[in-house]
Structure formats: structure tokens, C-alpha cells
Design a protein around this motif. Structure first.
Motif, PDB file in Angstrom:
ATOM      1  N   SER A 111      26.757 -26.227 122.947  1.00  0.00           N
ATOM      2  CA  SER A 111      26.299 -26.700 121.639  1.00  0.00           C
ATOM      3  C   SER A 111      26.779 -25.726 120.565  1.00  0.00           C
ATOM      4  O   SER A 111      26.627 -24.514 120.721  1.00  0.00           O
TER       5      SER A 111
ATOM      6  N   SER B 115      21.289 -20.383 113.956  1.00  0.00           N
ATOM      7  CA  SER B 115      21.505 -21.805 114.175  1.00  0.00           C
ATOM      8  C   SER B 115      21.273 -22.187 115.627  1.00  0.00           C
ATOM      9  O   SER B 115      21.045 -23.360 115.932  1.00  0.00           O
ATOM     10  N   ALA B 116      21.345 -21.213 116.533  1.00  0.00           N
ATOM     11  CA  ALA B 116      21.103 -21.498 117.951  1.00  0.00           C
ATOM     12  C   ALA B 116      19.628 -21.681 118.260  1.00  0.00           C
ATOM     13  O   ALA B 116      19.284 -22.255 119.299  1.00  0.00           O
TER      14      ALA B 116
ATOM     15  N   SER C  40      17.830 -28.350 126.407  1.00  0.00           N
ATOM     16  CA  SER C  40      18.246 -27.149 127.134  1.00  0.00           C
ATOM     17  C   SER C  40      17.364 -26.880 128.344  1.00  0.00           C
ATOM     18  O   SER C  40      17.823 -26.293 129.325  1.00  0.00           O
TER      19      SER C  40
ATOM     20  N   LEU D 229      23.326 -21.006 126.049  1.00  0.00           N
ATOM     21  CA  LEU D 229      21.955 -20.652 126.425  1.00  0.00           C
ATOM     22  C   LEU D 229      21.463 -21.445 127.629  1.00  0.00           C
ATOM     23  O   LEU D 229      20.522 -21.060 128.308  1.00  0.00           O
TER      24      LEU D 229
ATOM     25  N   ARG E  74      29.309 -16.144 115.200  1.00  0.00           N
ATOM     26  CA  ARG E  74      30.043 -16.058 116.465  1.00  0.00           C
ATOM     27  C   ARG E  74      31.370 -15.333 116.262  1.00  0.00           C
ATOM     28  O   ARG E  74      31.787 -14.517 117.088  1.00  0.00           O
TER      29      ARG E  74
ATOM     30  N   ASN F 116      18.217 -25.038 119.327  1.00  0.00           N
ATOM     31  CA  ASN F 116      18.667 -25.626 120.587  1.00  0.00           C
ATOM     32  C   ASN F 116      17.848 -25.157 121.787  1.00  0.00           C
ATOM     33  O   ASN F 116      18.161 -25.528 122.924  1.00  0.00           O
TER      34      ASN F 116
ATOM     35  N   ALA G 223      27.078 -23.091 117.952  1.00  0.00           N
ATOM     36  CA  ALA G 223      26.158 -22.084 117.416  1.00  0.00           C
ATOM     37  C   ALA G 223      26.992 -21.124 116.576  1.00  0.00           C
ATOM     38  O   ALA G 223      27.350 -20.029 117.014  1.00  0.00           O
TER      39      ALA G 223
ATOM     40  N   TRP H 159      27.504 -15.887 124.487  1.00  0.00           N
ATOM     41  CA  TRP H 159      27.057 -16.229 123.136  1.00  0.00           C
ATOM     42  C   TRP H 159      26.036 -17.344 123.259  1.00  0.00           C
ATOM     43  O   TRP H 159      25.898 -17.983 124.298  1.00  0.00           O
ATOM     44  N   TRP H 160      25.321 -17.614 122.169  1.00  0.00           N
ATOM     45  CA  TRP H 160      24.162 -18.499 122.211  1.00  0.00           C
ATOM     46  C   TRP H 160      24.506 -19.950 122.527  1.00  0.00           C
ATOM     47  O   TRP H 160      23.633 -20.728 122.897  1.00  0.00           O
ATOM     48  N   ASP H 161      25.777 -20.345 122.413  1.00  0.00           N
ATOM     49  CA  ASP H 161      26.119 -21.728 122.729  1.00  0.00           C
ATOM     50  C   ASP H 161      26.068 -22.008 124.228  1.00  0.00           C
ATOM     51  O   ASP H 161      26.180 -23.158 124.648  1.00  0.00           O
TER      52      ASP H 161
END
Length: 826
Positions: free
Chosen positions: A360, A367-368, A376, A309, A6, A371, A362, A305-307
Motif C-alpha cells: 500500500s 500516511s501509513a 492489514s 506492514l 519514503r 493502513n 506510504a 518501510w511502512w508499505d
């Protein structure tokens, strides 16, 4: 190769902006590799600075930055370093790339039915650099212009409308700004059904060998597509922005589907080869609506960013069920949501890997991956239903529209979405967001007399207000229903004290909120004789979900659930409940929670229940009767022990008429014969010769692996360990049959070797594929202390990828639940 962090993504996004992407692919170089030429136009906010692009090539031939050659050897660990950037830059990369066989990147598959090859791009989550050079992060979006060279007999599809320039040469129209993971190309001798709706060209495509099934089923899919477009246009006030809309059913696809703008890909098992029950047709239709929702949530506006999603998946999940409920023509979609999706989500909440819906952590892209789970999807959708109950539907729709318009073709995050909804609602959502979106865990609600209790999980305390209802039933009729807001630990339920003794009282009867229901002993005792008589399918679903969850928690004896099943399940009407509950009984409750000595007797009772449903189906006319017959026959085929009957069914003799000619059903019967140890090699070979399809080939692998012999297990283990050409689906088919055997001694020698096997697979396959194999290959069904010790040892390894570790954590937790239940109830 390192996963993009990130921090690195933030730094790169602050430095560069991508103006355009030009990708030229050559798919006519044989079955192993393809050519990739990429031209990236981008600007740099700090001229003279350095950065990198992502590139994981088989071979890099030439690199040029602003007309100056760059040494191809400067690509290290999947990153091409760029130095001395100008204010405006042009990067050109000429590479040879490798096709994948794990469902990621550019996947190539051969259809055994006719030998035809198919290629499709699945660039989620970080696979784009295996296809072209790019800045592979969701907030560096750009317009894409893609050209493709392919065998002349192939059809090429992608994010933009295809123009055939010459035989074997196709140009795809420039796509509106996309994140790199949304780009796709699907190429092969597809069979297609085309239509148009509201000025939008539509296409449904599948492998040539599936043509009869595609043509038979395409109109239903087109109808769902058209109705969904109309409803989304009405709700959002924003027209679909990506031109044509193609839906391609592709082989060996890891997920259910992928929302590539203009060219959605689906796993091609959704083109049914045989009988399809109403819940299966609904699930496909719901998936169509889900992926279309992503055209707005994810594609038009992409998470930064993936957090975040959840801004993709929670919304698509909720919107799909809302739309199919409103315009899909289906009965009780939210019942399916409860028994299918929420069961999945509640299990994820109980696991140590639970996480908040939004935000969450990430720290890197991989690592994402873990999730993308029931939290989700199912919890996120449920939370949105509670948000609507909190602020009203009008405010929700207005706020969503504002969010989409203000971030169109860009990126968004939690704070920006909440601000848009707050503006529409005229109230602060800070406390609501903290409790529902930013805190993990599910509350439990239950009844103590006429008081509803609410208990937050000890590890994740929060004060969540729940809008729900409580209903009471006596003798198959509803005698009370109370709607209320639960905003404390104890909430009186008006009028409940007047409900007759012996009533089934169901908290959250309409399944409106996200909370596990704790049933009291009296209610559980009354379920066997009364559950099937409840006239409310949602209430029945809530009771089943609660009962199955309580078994997993070690609170209810699995024998009690078996008793409820054999009395209530054969009288159930909901196809979703029938399908999901029976699957959990045969795949989890019986093999994991009952002692080995009781399992065959339990399966016999399940098989008798299937026969009872089959007998009942004979008295129900039309489609409903056929659906009951199919569901019953499938369960009996998984649990029956009558070898003569199984062999007759395998030959097509005595099966329900709707299943005549159904190859997938025949394979399920053969699998049961193999499980019982009475199917020989010659019979498997004959069945495979009679069904040369991809599905038949995979089914044969599973049948070989499931046989209870040392030779069969050695063969299966060797294929998984040593076969470098094994596809993602082939590995999953073998793994799914390996741990089945009546004698645990046959399997114990392999338990300690699983970690090495999985690490080996990780070296050959991406995390998205291997994590699915982990779920099948973990020895959960060998419910012993030694298995737990081996599982703990796996988790202690330092060579696990994030996806494998997350899947192992969840499998380890499931094993712990089974062990705890057996200790209590054995």
C-alpha cells in the motif's frame, strides 16, 4: 513537523548505518518533563556528506558530533542537521523532553485510585524522537543500551533485563538490534507476577491498584504465554531471541497492545475488574499470542518501510489464531475471527479507503498509520490461509522459516518473502501475489441453484482462486458439505441439486476464504426460524456476517435483521457471536439504519431478547451459564427502559450473581439511566466517589456526556475543545457519549463545528490518539443530509492530518451507507 518520507528514508539508509544506541533517561524530574541523553555511534558511506537525526525535544541543551559542539538551534521542525560526516561518527545529544498524555511517546498517567504515577513508552509510529534522538525509520536498526533514573519506589522494565545499580538507578541489558519504534521503558510502582518457562524469565505487570485482579488472572496468562512459546519454537525452529519476556498492562493505551521486544505493552482493561466472558478471555489470550508472534514477524525481521506492514500484522494475526486454536485450549477461535475480525475487514474493503494487503502506498510515515486496519489484519490473515491451501502447510512453514533465518535482525519486504515461499513450494507465486496481496477488494460469492458464482469488485478486478466449502442444513442437521476450488465466475457444486427444498445452503461455510457471501432471498427468509439450529458455529458466523454486511450495503432491510436477531440470538451458544452481533445491533443497526421513530421499539425488542437469554442462562450450569447471564445482562443494560429495574440493578439488586460487585457493569447501568435523562449530578458524583479507579473516572465522563440536555452537551463540547490537559482516554470517553440524544435538535448546532474541534485536538494530540476520537466524534448517528454535507466539508479542509483524514473518510462512508439504506427501506 514534516513526516519522514519514503524517499528521505531510502536516501538516509543508503548513507548511514547505526552501530549502537545508548539512551539515558531521567524520570525523576517531576510530572511534566524528563531528561534524555543519547549517544549514537554510526558510520557514513560517503564521508563529508550531510544528513539529519530526528529529535522533537522540549529543550535541547547540548549537541556534540565527533567531539565538536553543534548549535542546539540547528534543530528545526524536529530534525537535527548533521554536516561533514566522518566515516565513523559519535553523536551526543542532551535534551529535556515532555511527557505525553495522549498515549504516544513517553506517556505519564496518574492512577486516581491511589495517586500513583506510571510511565510507559509507546514509540510507534514516529514518536521515538520525543523520547531520544534517533534515526527514526524501521530499516536503521541498532542494539540499544538504556539506563534509567527514576523515583526509588518505582520498578523499571524495558527491552533488556533490568539491573538495579542503586536506589532509583536501573540499567537495562543491551537489546539485540531494534527499530527505534520498538524501544520502550515502563516505570512505576508496578505489581508483578514472575515465572520462568523453557529458560525464559517471564513477568506479568500492572498498576498497583489492579493487584488483586492481576494475581487472580496471571496464571492463565502465563499458561498461554508458555504454550505459545512452545508452538512458535516448534513452527519456526528459531528460539525467542530477546532474553526476558515481560508483559506490562499499562493505562490509557491507544492500541490493544504493542510488540516491544522483551517488554510487550497491553491496554490494562485486559486485566478484568469484573466478570469476563469466554470471548473476552480468548481475545486477551489471542492478543498475547499475537504480540508474541511479532517477536519473529516484526521484531526479528522488520519491514523495510511502512508499505510492507503486512509482514508484521497479517502474520501475527494469522499465527495468533493458529496457535490459540492448536494449543490455547479454546473452543472455535476461528469463529471469533470470522465474526469479530472479518466483519471489521469487510467493512474496510467497502470503504473508499480500501487498499491492497501488501505494498500500500506510504509516501511518508504518518500516511501509513491509516493502513493499520481490518485489511492489514483480518484480510491479511485470511490471505495467508488461502496461501496455505494453495501450496500446502509444509511448504508454507519451511518458506517462513527460511525467510526469518535469512533476514534475522534485519529487514525484509514483499519480494523477499515471496521468493522464500516460492523456493519452498517449488512454484511461482507471481500471479497469486498480484491477485491476493497487491489488489484491493473482496470478491462476493453466492449461489444460483447448484452453481457458485464469484464476482470481483468492479473497481478492483482480479482473478482470485478460492479454496472453500459449501454446506447445507435442514432441521438443525447437516445434509451436505462440498469442498471445492473456485477458479472462475461460475463453478458447479456437485450434489447440491439433491439438497431438499428449504435447506439453508451456506457458501464458505467453514469461513476459509476472504469473500463476502451474498445470500439469496429464500435463504434470508429462512434465517429467523433456522439460523440458531445450525450445529456448525462457523456456518452461523458466516450467515451473521453476511446478513450484517448486506444491511450495510443497503441490500437487506434492517427490520429483517432485527427479526432474525430476536428469534435466533437468544438461542445462540457462541460467546463471540453473542457479543459481537448484539454490539452491532445496539450500536449500528438500530441507531443508524432504522428510522428514528422505530428505534425505541427496536431497542425494546432487543431488551426482550436479552431477557430471553437471561432466562435461558438460568437453566445452564457452571461457567457457560454465567457467561450467558453476563452477555444477556450487558445487552439489557444498554437497551432496557424500566427505570425501577435499572435503579435496582445499579444498586446490585436482582442482577445475576456473577455480576455482583462488578463496577464496570454498574457503570453501564448508570450510563443507561443517564441516556434516559433520569440520572442526576449527585448520583454521578456518588458513583464516582464509590469507584476511585481510572476506569470509574472515565466512565463518569462518559455518563456526564451522554445525558440528553443542552447543559450536558455544552459541558462535553467545552471539555473537548478547551481542556488542554485532557488525556487521550478522557477525550474518547466524552466523545463516545456526545452524540446520544433522543432529540436531534439538541445536536444539530454542533455538526458544523466538528471539523474545527478535531483540528484543535490534532494540535494537542498525536494522530494515533486523535484518529480514534474522530471515529467517536463524527456525527454519524445523526443520519441526515445536513450531516453528510458537513462531513463532506470536513473532508475538503486543507488542515487535516493524515490520520484524521483517513478516520473521517471511513466515518463519512459509514454515514453514506446508513443514508442509502434509509432511502431504500424507509
Amino acid at each position: 513537523m514534516p513526516s519522514l518520507t519514503r524517499s528521505e528514508a531510502l536516501t538516509r539508509a543508503a548513507l548511514v548505518a547505526v552501530d549502537s544506541m545508548e539512551v539515558d533517561l531521567d524520570l525523576d524530574r517531576g510530572p511534566e518533563v524528563f531528561g534524555s541523553r543519547t549517544t549514537i555511534h554510526f558510520s557514513c558511506r560517503e564521508p563529508g556528506a550531510d544528513t539529519f537525526v530526528d529529535l522533537r525535544a522540549h529543550e535541547v541543551h547540548a549537541v556534540s558530533l565527533n567531539g565538536t559542539d553543534v548549535d542546539p538551534a540547528s534543530v528545526t521542525d524536529g530534525r537535527l542537521t548533521l554536516t561533514g560526516l566522518a566515516q565513523t561518527n559519535v553523536l551526543e545529544v542532551d535534551s529535556t523532553m515532555a511527557y505525553s498524555h495522549d498515549g504516544q511517546g513517553l506517556h505519564r498517567s496518574t492512577d486516581p485510585a491511589d495517586g500513583a504515577d506510571y510511565v510507559y513508552g509507546h514509540l510507534f509510529l514516529d514518536a521515538a524522537p520525543t523520547v531520544f534522538a534517533c534515526f527514526d525509520q524501521p530499516d536503521l536498526k541498532a542494539p540499544y543500551t538504556v539506563s534509567v533514573t527514576a523515583p526509588a519506589a518505582w520498578t523499571v522494565l524495558g527491552n533488556g533485563a533490568a539491573t538495579l545499580l542503586a536506589p532509583g538507578r536501573t540499567s537495562l541489558a543491551t537489546a539485540r538490534p531494534l527499530a527505534s519504534y520498538f524501544v520502550t521503558v515502563c516505570a512505576g510502582p508496578w505489581v508483578s507476577v514472575r515465572a520462568e518457562h523453557d529458560g525464559i524469565p517471564l513477568g506479568i505487570h500492572a498498576r498497583r491498584s489492579l493487584e488483586p485482579h492481576l494475581r487472580e488472572q496471571a496464571q492463565q496468562m502465563i499458561d498461554v504465554t508458555a504454550a505459545s512459546f512452545d508452538e512458535y519454537h516448534r513452527l519456526f525452529g528459531i528460539r525467542y531471541p530477546f532474553g526476558e519476556y515481560h508483559q506490562v498492562f499499562v493505562p490509557e493505551f491507544n492500541a490493544g497492545a504493542m510488540e516491544n521486544p522483551g517488554c510487550v505493552t497491553f491496554r490494562d482493561q485486559m486485566i478484568f475488574r469484573g466478570a469476563a466472558t469466554p470471548d473476552q478471555v480468548f481475545q486477551r489470550s489471542n492478543t498475547i499470542a499475537h504480540e508474541m508472534a511479532h517477536m519473529w514477524f516484526g521484531d526479528l525481521v522488520t519491514m523495510r518501510w511502512w508499505d510492507d506492514l503486512w509482514l508484521n500484522e497479517s502474520f501475527a494475526e494469522y499465527m495468533a489464531y493458529r496457535v490459540t486454536s492448536a494449543v490455547g485450549g479454546f473452543d472455535e477461535p476461528w469463529v471469533e475471527f470470522g465474526v469479530m475480525r472479518k466483519l471489521w475487514g469487510y467493512a474496510a474493503e467497502r470503504a473508499p479507503s480500501t487498499h491492497p494487503v501488501a505494498g500500500s502506498p506510504a509516501p511518508d510515515a504518518l500516511s501509513a498509520l491509516g493502513n493499520f486496519d481490518g485489511i492489514s489484519y483480518a484480510k491479511g490473515a485470511s490471505v495467508l490461509r488461502q496461501l496455505i491451501a494453495h501450496i500446502g502447510d509444509d511448504a508454507f512453514v519451511v518458506g517462513v522459516g527460511e525467510y526469518l533465518r535469512s533476514h534475522a535482525f534485519g529487514n525484509g519486504e514483499l519480494a523477499e518473502f515471496i521468493a522464500a515461499i516460492e523456493g519452498a513450494a517449488g512454484r511461482s507465486l507471481t500471479a497469486w501475489s498480484a491477485a491476493w496481496l497487491q489488489t484491493a477488494g473482496a470478491d462476493r460469492v453466492g449461489l444460483e441453484g447448484d452453481v457458485l458464482t464469484r464476482v470481483a469488485p468492479e473497481a478492483h478486478p482480479a482473478d482470485r482462486a478460492h479454496t472453500l466449502d459449501v454446506a447445507a442444513f435442514v432441521g438443525g442437521r447437516e445434509v451436505a458439505r462440498v469442498e471445492l476450488v473456485v477458479d472462475g465466475e461460475r463453478t458447479p457444486v456437485p450434489g447440491l441439486a439433491d439438497v431438499p427444498t428449504g435447506a439453508l445452503v451456506v457458501p464458505n461455510a467453514s469461513d476459509l476464504t476472504w469473500a463476502e457471501v451474498a445470500l439469496d432471498a429464500a435463504t434470508i427468509e429462512g434465517l429467523p426460524g433456522n439460523l440458531a439450529d445450525l450445529p456448525d458455529a462457523s456456518a452461523r458466523s458466516v450467515l451473521w456476517v453476511s446478513l450484517l454486511g448486506s444491511v450495510a450495503r443497503g441490500e437487506v432491510d434492517p427490520r429483517t435483521v432485527l427479526s432474525v436477531f430476536v428469534t435466533a440470538w437468544p438461542r445462540e451458544d457462541s460467546a463471540a457471536v453473542l457479543s459481537r452481533v448484539s454490539l452491532l445491533m445496539t450500536n449500528q443497526v438500530v441507531p443508524l439504519f432504522l428510522p428514528p421513530g422505530e428505534q425505541e421499539g427496536a431497542r425494546a425488542r432487543v431488551a426482550d431478547s436479552a431477557d430471553a437469554l437471561l432466562e435461558r442462562s438460568a437453566g445452564v450450569e457452571g461457567v457457560s451459564g454465567d457467561a450467558l447471564a453476563v452477555l444477556a445482562a450487558r445487552v439489557w443494560a444498554r437497551t432496557g427502559v424500566d427505570e425501577d429495574r435499572l435503579r435496582r440493578w445499579a444498586a446490585g439488586d436482582g442482577i445475576p450473581a456473577v455480576l455482583v460487585g462488578d463496577e464496570d457493569f454498574r457503570w453501564s447501568v448508570l450510563r443507561r439511566l443517564a441516556t434516559l435523562g433520569v440520572l442526576g449530578d449527585d448520583e454521578i458524583e456518588a458513583a464516582e466517589a464509590a469507584d476511585r479507579s481510572l476506569a470509574g473516572s472515565l466512565a463518569a465522563l462518559g455518563v456526564r456526556a451522554v445525558r440528553p440536555s443542552a447543559q450536558a452537551k455544552e459541558w462535553a463540547w467545552g471539555r473537548l475543545r478547551d481542556d488542554a490537559e485532557l488525556s487521550n482516554y478522557a477525550a474518547l470517553a466524552i466523545a463516545g457519549g456526545f452524540w446520544t440524544a433522543p432529540d436531534a435538535a439538541l445536536l444539530r448546532p454542533y455538526v458544523a463545528q466538528v471539523g474545527d474541534l478535531l483540528v484543535g485536538l490534532s494540535g494537542r494530540m498525536g494522530d494515533d490518539a486523535v484518529s480514534r476520537v474522530v471515529s467517536a466524534m463524527h456525527p454519524t448517528s445523526l443520519v441526515e443530509d445536513g450531516t453528510l454535507e458537513a462531513s463532506n466539508a470536513m473532508l475538503a479542509r486543507g488542515d487535516l492530518t493524515p490520520g484524521v483524514r483517513r478516520a473521517l473518510v471511513d466515518a463519512n462512508h459509514e454515514l453514506r451507507e446508513a443514508l442509502a439504506s434509509r432511502r431504500r427501506f424507509d
